[in-house]
Design an enzyme around this catalytic site. Structure first.
Site, short mmCIF file in Angstrom:
data_model
loop_
_atom_site.label_atom_id
_atom_site.label_comp_id
_atom_site.label_asym_id
_atom_site.label_seq_id
_atom_site.Cartn_x
_atom_site.Cartn_y
_atom_site.Cartn_z
N SER A 194 0.86 -1.18 0.00
CA SER A 194 0.00 0.00 0.00
C SER A 194 0.89 1.23 0.00
O SER A 194 1.86 1.30 0.76
CB SER A 194 -0.92 0.01 1.23
OG SER A 194 -1.83 1.08 1.13
N GLU A 195 0.56 2.18 -0.86
CA GLU A 195 1.45 3.32 -1.09
C GLU A 195 1.79 4.09 0.19
O GLU A 195 2.85 4.73 0.27
CB GLU A 195 0.82 4.29 -2.11
CG GLU A 195 -0.47 4.95 -1.62
CD GLU A 195 -1.17 5.74 -2.71
OE1 GLU A 195 -0.95 5.46 -3.89
OE2 GLU A 195 -1.97 6.64 -2.36
N ASN A 196 0.89 4.03 1.17
CA ASN A 196 1.12 4.79 2.39
C ASN A 196 2.03 4.06 3.38
O ASN A 196 1.97 4.31 4.58
CB ASN A 196 -0.20 5.19 3.05
CG ASN A 196 -1.15 4.02 3.24
OD1 ASN A 196 -1.28 3.17 2.36
ND2 ASN A 196 -1.80 3.96 4.37
N SER B 55 8.40 4.03 0.42
CA SER B 55 7.29 3.33 -0.21
C SER B 55 7.23 3.61 -1.70
O SER B 55 7.04 2.69 -2.51
CB SER B 55 5.97 3.76 0.44
OG SER B 55 4.90 3.03 -0.09
#
Lengths: 213, 234, 234, 213
Positions: free
Chosen positions: A47-49, A89
């Site tokens: 997940s990008e976060n 990330s």
């Protein structure tokens, strides 16, 4: 002919994700793919976060406000997962470490150009998020979308009319009508719903299609 | 003895100047330093440039800061959301300048500022409207866009635990922009839920070393901590 | 089930090809993956380009790899040391190409490769012999040198603990180049002193997430772990 | 006249390092400064190999091979210290987060150019390490060196003849004869050993000097 529904599309994508793959599922339709990943395969969701090893949604009452996905919905972390900061990330993404990214789209061109962030409407407020990083970062970018707009226009086009997200980045399209590879030799149909012929699909799509061998 | 722990949010923010560039951590609600933003509203600094992933949700936090008319420009990746009505209104009225940046370029530009990089070539955004007017270059057969660092006067970040030297650890995905923003600002102010003795944080697990942090202020967890999702987190 | 744990050093290194670029972690002795280097000597791959901070000390480890004639070129920051006699001899004899890189540029170029950055402007080295022939640019009144990423085919790193997904934590200052090299290579092979069950590593403290690691091999601590300084660590 | 000895030089540097400063001490002579830091000041020592909050050398028998400084000598970590990887460590340096860096030198020019990594001898094997990053990274770069070479030549020069480490980066020189600020208005003598006049120092140095007011 029966179009694949959203869950069937998601299952079709999930089927093609091999064990051990590092995968980012975009906001919206692609998120459904997580529900269909084969239970006997270990697949790593990014997940990008700042999450690797993202697990399913938590039970009601177990939500943790500090553990959300890119769509800001509560998720969980699998044993073996890890947290990291945003530059790490997106470095993971941009550096080509993700095997597969699955994104929604407004339009995909025959050259693999992707338009999925902005309709280009004059009064629309733009928002891009991680779309452009995701489009060009993974080893393979898959698009998952309805084949036609609500007005019946093909979302597979010779050239995108919406603002681009990335150039020549999409390698495969999963629609509700077909699975289509984007190759240097043009679009190649991998799979098609029952009752629809290649000729009919081509007519609907308005672009040149070949059967994949 | 160096003690970066500050008694109150008010004291921590006291010297923020009008016209400052202020980075604010958080991805949606996770990692958003709500108490520091409320403090900035109470402080009243105006003509600010804000750097955040989003542009506020609902009517509180960053949205309230925008609503108070304190922000001149926002640099972010994802302003438009279902509940970004305050941003939407100001933007449509021409009262708020927007610099829209792909999220990874936003993160890397912040990181570049902290790491003393003058500029870098990113593949993200090449050929799109967001690269318009930027220098492009082909390197080893791939096209890249030249991106510049984003420096800030102040960073407001939310961490989990801190000590008097300013060392910080975060909680889960609330880490997000905190560590890189802390490195990119002249003055970094961190809210924490827990202050521990020096040496209590394992040196192997410190995420933000104190060199990047000027002030630490403790805030109660109830106001912003992990909890069942609230309406504004949607 | 994904299991990146490999039974032996030999098996972990088996497919390394002649002509590969091999990053080797470590700063002097700390973080040097001695067993993996010994394995590479036993393997016999030749015509290698090696990336390391140094160019070997004494007669073991990287020095022995050089001595075995397996290395064509070395990219490093600090080859000349009191006990770098093997490097010195090969270099003077013209048998080893040297690309000398300031240490911070070396680290950042490795990091850039892992993070997909096409090139970056660094202030380090501007106006010096090590920037000769490189593009320079003034940005906001400061001079910078354009530096390119360093990619590798293989990275050999030494970590402290790993799990079957390849997650790694390091020990003290032996961390040094490990995390960035792991991100910059197509295949990263990590030696660890301890293999733990999945989930035993706290997700907050994983330094190298498994996505950057292809193989993990356990080696005994006695051979390379923390200990009273040995002669070769001088 | 009595030249300051190495410990006196180190003590003189240490005196000028304020509480709370983040400091990197280069290999060689500058390392001695650590022994003279006032005990009543908290000063944070950075080591390029990923350490902040570095402490003194360990007791004999307590050395840890994984905890060494830039000179590869065993050190300790203070409570409140932290470890990080090499890119983060040099980012800290290059990003201007260190207040003071103290380096040795072969030559320093009146413009603050530094030469400390290479004699330029044809047969010398070069080694740069972190010297170039350290030279230009900190808010202030101090040089600590003998005033004269063994052959009696001034190491403060109008223009460096040895290969440069960094340009216009040195702000102060601590020698065994004097403390000299490098300013846009030229070299200004801050301190000088007993029994040596400014005129004599200037003669020895071969560059223009003024008394700092």
């Amino acid at each position: 002919m029966n179009n694949w529904n959203r869950d069937q599309m998601a299952a079709r994508v999930a089927r093609d994700i091999p064990e051990g793959a590092y995968v980012n599922l975009g906001i919206g339709l692609p998120t459904l793919v997580a529900n269909h990943l084969p239970k006997d395969r270990e697949i790593f969701l990014h997940s990008e976060n700042g999450i690797l090893g993202m697990g399913p949604a938590p039970a009601t009452g177990e939500e943790d406000f500090d553990l959300i996905n890119a769509g800001k919905q509560p998720v969980t972390l699998l044993p073996g997962g890890a947290y990291f900061h945003h530059a790490d990330s997106f470095g993971m993404m941009r550096g080509g470490h993700l095997d597969i990214c699955v994104l929604g789209a407004f339009q995909v061109s025959v050259a693999g150009d992707l338009a999925n962030w902005h309709t280009g409407a004059v009064d629309a407020i733009p928002a891009v998020g991680g779309a452009m990083d995701l489009a060009i970062g993974a080893k393979k970018t898959y698009v998952m979308m309805e084949h036609l707009t609500k007005r019946g226009e093909s979302k597979i086009v010779n050239a995108c009319t919406y603002p681009l997200t990335g150039i020549a980045c999409v390698s495969r399209i999963y629609s509700d009508l077909a699975v289509i590879d984007i190759t240097p030799q043009g679009l190649q149909v991998v799979d098609i719903i029952d009752g629809l012929s290649l000729a009919e699909l081509q007519k609907i799509s308005g672009v040149s299609l070949k059967q994949k061998h | 003895m160096i003690n970066k722990i500050v008694a109150s949010v008010e004291a921590a923010l006291a010297d923020i100047q009008d016209g400052s560039t202020v980075m604010i951590g958080g991805f949606g609600g996770a990692g958003q330093p709500t108490e520091l933003i409320d403090g900035l509203i109470a402080h009243g600094a105006r003509n600010l440039t804000v750097v955040n992933n989003n542009a506020g949700n609902g009517e509180t936090g960053l949205a309230a800061l925008l609503g108070a008319g304190q922000v001149r420009k926002i640099i972010c990746s994802f302003p438009r959301q279902a509940d970004s009505q305050i941003f939407d209104g100001l933007y449509r009225a021409g009262k708020l300048e927007l610099e829209l940046v792909p999220q990874g370029n936003l993160a890397e530009r912040i990181r570049a500022a902290g790491a003393g990089i003058g500029a870098f070539f990113s593949p993200t955004g090449y050929g799109t409207d967001l690269a318009k007017g930027k220098e492009i270059r082909e390197i080893n057969g791939r096209m890249y866009v030249l991106e510049m660092p984003i420096h800030a006067d102040v960073a407001l970040v939310k961490a989990e635990t801190g000590d008097r030297w300013g060392n910080l650890v975060y909680r889960k995905a609330a880490r997000n922009f905190g560590p890189i923003m802390a490195s990119a600002a002249k003055v970094t102010i961190a809210s924490v839920h827990s202050v521990v003795e020096l040496g209590a944080l394992d040196p192997e697990v410190v995420v933000t070393p104190g060199i990047f942090v000027q002030r630490v202020v403790k805030v109660p967890r109830s106001a912003s901590g992990a909890a069942p999702l609230k309406k504004e987190a949607a």
